[in-house]
Design a protein around this motif. Structure first.
Motif, PDB file in Angstrom:
ATOM      1  N   UNK A  51       0.830  -1.207   0.000  1.00  0.00           N
ATOM      2  CA  UNK A  51       0.000   0.000   0.000  1.00  0.00           C
ATOM      3  C   UNK A  51       0.859   1.250   0.000  1.00  0.00           C
ATOM      4  N   UNK A  52       0.753   2.039  -1.069  1.00  0.00           N
ATOM      5  CA  UNK A  52       1.561   3.259  -1.149  1.00  0.00           C
ATOM      6  C   UNK A  52       0.953   4.356  -0.276  1.00  0.00           C
ATOM      7  N   UNK A  53      -0.375   4.461  -0.326  1.00  0.00           N
ATOM      8  CA  UNK A  53      -1.096   5.441   0.468  1.00  0.00           C
ATOM      9  C   UNK A  53      -2.240   4.766   1.201  1.00  0.00           C
ATOM     10  N   UNK A  54      -2.483   5.205   2.431  1.00  0.00           N
ATOM     11  CA  UNK A  54      -3.645   4.752   3.193  1.00  0.00           C
ATOM     12  C   UNK A  54      -4.228   5.957   3.903  1.00  0.00           C
ATOM     13  N   UNK A  55      -5.558   6.060   3.875  1.00  0.00           N
ATOM     14  CA  UNK A  55      -6.254   7.135   4.593  1.00  0.00           C
ATOM     15  C   UNK A  55      -7.215   6.503   5.594  1.00  0.00           C
ATOM     16  N   UNK A  56      -7.128   6.948   6.836  1.00  0.00           N
ATOM     17  CA  UNK A  56      -8.035   6.464   7.869  1.00  0.00           C
ATOM     18  C   UNK A  56      -8.599   7.658   8.636  1.00  0.00           C
ATOM     19  N   UNK A  72      -0.106  10.728  11.311  1.00  0.00           N
ATOM     20  CA  UNK A  72       0.082  10.949   9.876  1.00  0.00           C
ATOM     21  C   UNK A  72       1.570  11.090   9.584  1.00  0.00           C
ATOM     22  N   UNK A  73       2.085  10.227   8.731  1.00  0.00           N
ATOM     23  CA  UNK A  73       3.522  10.179   8.439  1.00  0.00           C
ATOM     24  C   UNK A  73       3.745   9.085   7.407  1.00  0.00           C
ATOM     25  N   UNK A  74       5.009   8.835   7.096  1.00  0.00           N
ATOM     26  CA  UNK A  74       5.338   7.714   6.232  1.00  0.00           C
ATOM     27  C   UNK A  74       5.947   6.602   7.081  1.00  0.00           C
ATOM     28  N   UNK A  75       5.546   5.385   6.790  1.00  0.00           N
ATOM     29  CA  UNK A  75       5.959   4.230   7.582  1.00  0.00           C
ATOM     30  C   UNK A  75       6.751   3.263   6.711  1.00  0.00           C
ATOM     31  N   UNK A  87      11.361  -1.365   2.721  1.00  0.00           N
ATOM     32  CA  UNK A  87      10.306  -1.316   1.732  1.00  0.00           C
ATOM     33  C   UNK A  87      10.181   0.095   1.189  1.00  0.00           C
ATOM     34  N   UNK A  88       9.251   0.288   0.266  1.00  0.00           N
ATOM     35  CA  UNK A  88       9.097   1.591  -0.366  1.00  0.00           C
ATOM     36  C   UNK A  88       8.251   2.554   0.452  1.00  0.00           C
ATOM     37  N   UNK A  89       7.672   2.055   1.537  1.00  0.00           N
ATOM     38  CA  UNK A  89       6.956   2.943   2.437  1.00  0.00           C
ATOM     39  C   UNK A  89       5.465   3.018   2.170  1.00  0.00           C
TER      40      UNK A  89
END
Lengths: 114, 115
Positions: B8-13, B86-89, B106-108
C-alpha cells in the motif's frame, strides 16, 4: 543527549561538481551507516563502518562515491562529478556496534544536482 | 536476495479508527524486522522490532506488529489512530550478515489521517 547530526541539511550543486556530506554520530557509537533515499522510495544502503574501517561498501553505486571515517567518529560521504541522478536525501545512522540492533538516524542531507 | 514489500503506497483512515499497514518480506532465514516512521523533515524513528520469541511485539506510540512466518509478513497495527500519526511508515529487515546490520527497506506507506 545529542542525536545523529548531518550537515548541511540542504545542498544544491551543479552537475559535475564535487560535494561532501558530513555525519556526526551519537557519541560512543562505533557503527555508522549511510543510506540514500530517492523520492518515493525507501532508504537504500550505501556503506557501513565499524570503527574507522569500511566493513561493507557493497551499496556504493559506482566509484564516484566514497566515504571516510578517519577517527572512528565523524564520517564524510564524498561524491565526485555529481550527476542529476545523485539527487536524493542522504541519511546517516549510528548504532552501538556489532550485533547491536537499533540504528539511530539523522535528519538527512537533501542533495539537489542541477 | 532479501527484499521487503509494502503493497500500500497510500492509506487514509479516520481519526479513532483502527490501522493495519502491510509488510511482506523475502529472506532465506529468519530475519530481524523493524518498523520505522518518518515525519516530514525528520529522521527515521524506530517504532518496534522483532528478533525472536513472542511473535506479537509492542512498540512506542501504541503500535504493535505481528510476525507470521508462514505468511512472510510483519504487519503493523494500531487500535485507534491519532491525527499526529500521519507520516510515512517503513518496514525493514536485516540478516546480521558479516557483523553489520544493514537494513533493507520497503518503499513505504504514506498514512493520512482524516479528522
Amino acid at each position: 543527549g545529542a542525536g545523529v547530526s548531518q550537515t548541511p541539511s540542504n545542498k544544491v550543486t551543479e552537475k559535475g561538481k564535487y560535494v561532501e556530506l558530513r555525519c556526526d554520530p551519537i557519541s560512543g557509537h562505533t557503527a555508522l551507516y549511510w543510506y540514500r533515499q530517492s523520492l518515493g522510495q525507501g532508504p537504500e544502503f550505501l556503506i557501513y563502518f565499524q570503527g574507522t574501517g569500511a566493513a561493507d561498501d557493497s551499496g556504493l553505486p559506482n566509484d564516484r562515491f566514497f566515504a571516510v571515517r578517519p577517527e572512528g567518529s565523524v564520517s564524510t560521504l564524498k561524491i565526485q562529478r555529481t550527476e542529476r541522478g545523485d539527487s536524493a536525501v542522504y541519511l546517516c545512522a549510528s548504532s552501538l556496534g556489532q550485533g547491536s540492533s537499533e540504528q539511530y538516524f539523522g535528519p538527512g542531507t537533501r542533495l539537489t544536482v542541477t | 536476495a532479501q527484499s521487503v514489500t509494502q503493497p500500500d503506497i497510500h492509506i487514509t483512515v479516520s481519526e479513532g479508527a483502527s490501522l493495519e499497514l502491510r509488510c511482506n518480506y523475502s529472506y532465506g532465514a529468519t530475519p530481524y524486522l523493524f518498523w520505522y516512521v518518518q515525519s516530514p523533515g525528520q529522521g527515521l524513528q524506530l517504532l518496534l522490532k522483532y528478533f525472536s520469541g513472542d511473535t506479537l511485539v509492542q512498540g512506542i506510540k501504541g503500535f504493535e506488529a505481528e510476525f507470521k512466518r508462514s505468511q512472510s509478513s510483519f504487519n503493523l497495527r494500531k487500535p485507534s489512530v491519532h491525527w499526529s500519526d500521519a507520516a510515512e511508515y517503513f518496514c525493514a529487515l536485516t540478516g546480521l550478515t558479516g557483523g553489520g546490520n544493514k537494513l533493507t527497506f520497503g518503499t513505504g506507506t504514506q498514512l493520512k489521517v482524516e479528522l
